[in-house]
Design an enzyme around this catalytic site. Structure first.
Site, PDB file in Angstrom:
ATOM      1  CG  HIS A  34      -0.378  -0.253   2.493  1.00 21.76           C
ATOM      2  ND1 HIS A  34       0.478   0.568   3.177  1.00 21.76           N
ATOM      3  CD2 HIS A  34      -0.312  -1.418   3.398  1.00 21.76           C
ATOM      4  CE1 HIS A  34       0.968   0.037   4.281  1.00 21.76           C
ATOM      5  NE2 HIS A  34       0.573  -1.041   4.413  1.00 21.76           N
ATOM      6  CG  HIS A  37       4.310  -1.835   1.986  1.00 18.73           C
ATOM      7  ND1 HIS A  37       2.788  -2.237   1.978  1.00 18.73           N
ATOM      8  CD2 HIS A  37       4.873  -2.480   2.931  1.00 18.73           C
ATOM      9  CE1 HIS A  37       2.621  -3.104   3.125  1.00 18.73           C
ATOM     10  NE2 HIS A  37       3.715  -3.309   3.684  1.00 18.73           N
ATOM     11  CD  GLU A 151       9.335   6.571  13.353  1.00 17.41           C
ATOM     12  OE1 GLU A 151       8.223   7.166  13.450  1.00 17.41           O
ATOM     13  OE2 GLU A 151      10.220   6.889  13.531  1.00 17.41           O
ATOM     14  CG  LEU A 187      -1.979   4.065   4.737  1.00 16.23           C
ATOM     15  CD1 LEU A 187      -1.211   4.088   3.229  1.00 16.23           C
ATOM     16  CD2 LEU A 187      -3.481   3.969   4.420  1.00 16.23           C
ATOM     17  CB  SER A 188      -2.218  -1.897   8.459  1.00 20.01           C
ATOM     18  OG  SER A 188      -2.357  -3.140   8.384  1.00 20.01           O
TER      19      SER A 188
END
Ligand code: PAF
Length: 305
Positions: A34, A37, A151, A187-188
């Site tokens: 995403h 990354h 992080e 975001l994940s």
């Protein structure tokens, strides 16, 4: 973009690149790439000559078989994202390539003591051993390089820094800021598994972090009070089940008697079936110590809507 699936081919390729003076950047991922990354890859591209994105859903770091099975996988899109972001190589090995004894675990694994006993380590036994083992293997294959980690997984970043230092690995570990949705949700890859109502509810994690930060900035020194401020916000959202919401020392992850210096606020909660984590850093007022570079709240990282 070159796609490599064999470990030795990756190691030899990077050795030859280094031999002609090129700097290697490594971005370890489990795929389902995403914008978070993408920001890691772009940072690596801006600092290195050859950037390798690794895409490997590491079974060792999943305690729960259903969580592993549900983890999103989309190598085709990962290749597109990597290429667009400027990566030169995607390393996408099979499980057998990484762990020839699979499904038996490898005889040698890596355990980072202390740091992994608390928070994510306590809630997900064995998780950080799996992360530390695969990251050590990737570092061994990559050789001398800079390696980029978000992080968002702040405890993971600390574990990776520790193992690189303790094992004298020739890797500079670079922590990069969390990228957020407009409502603050970090975001994940797991966000894709949230239903629309769960997705809406998930914004409360960042609201809780903000409430904790407000308390620290206002001079609150008692971890218990800061934790309660975060838990109260999370408690107001019925779809969210809190695991932990804590203010800890940013280096040791221990709860200090009083907050001082670099503090990290960390949250883990389950929304529906999906476990989400988030964190932000703050400096307890009155402390002379500055917030470490890249560890502060960075509202400019919010994704443009
Ligand atoms: O953060 C991740 O995606 C994974 O934990 C990592 C570092 C790629 C190891 O599998």
């Amino acid at each position: 973009l070159r796609v490599i699936s064999k470990a030795q081919e990756l190691a030899l390729t990077l050795d030859s690149e280094r031999a002609i003076g090129r700097k290697i950047g490594l971005v370890p991922t489990m795929g389902a790439l995403h914008l978070g990354h993408r920001s890691l890859i772009e940072r690596a591209v801006s600092e290195c000559d050859v950037v390798v994105v690794t895409v490997f859903v590491n079974p060792l770091q999943f305690g729960d078989a259903s969580d592993l099975a549900a983890y999103p996988r989309d190598l085709g899109t990962d290749l597109v994202v990597s290429e667009e972001a400027g990566a030169s190589i995607v390393f996408a090995p099979s499980i057998e390539e990484m762990y020839p004894s699979f499904p038996d675990p490898p005889c040698t694994t890596v355990h980072v003591a202390g740091l992994t006993d608390v928070l994510e380590g306590a809630s997900r036994p064995g998780h950080f051993d799996g992360v530390a083992t695969v990251v050590t293997k990737l570092f061994a294959l990559a050789g001398r390089c800079r390696a980029y980690f978000g992080e968002k997984d702040f405890q993971q970043l600390a574990v990776v820094r520790r193992l690189a230092a303790d094992l004298s690995l020739p890797v500079d570990v670079v922590g990069c800021p969390t990228i957020r949705e407009p409502d603050g949700l970090a975001l994940s890859s797991r966000n894709a598994r949230l239903t629309p109502s769960e997705r809406l509810a998930s914004g409360v994690l960042h609201q809780a972090i903000e409430a904790g930060l407000d308390a620290v900035r206002a001079g609150e020194r008692w971890p218990r009070i800061v934790n309660a401020a975060m838990a109260k916000i999370l408690g107001g959202e019925p779809l969210v089940a809190l695991d932990y919401a804590v203010a800890v020392d940013a280096e040791t992850f221990e709860t200090p008697h009083e907050l001082a210096g670099n503090v990290r606020l960390l949250i883990a909660a389950t929304v529906g079936e999906v476990r989400l984590i988030d964190n932000e850093g703050a400096t307890a007022p009155g402390s002379q110590e500055p917030v470490l570079a890249g560890h502060g709240t960075n509202k400019t990282n919010k994704r443009e809507s």
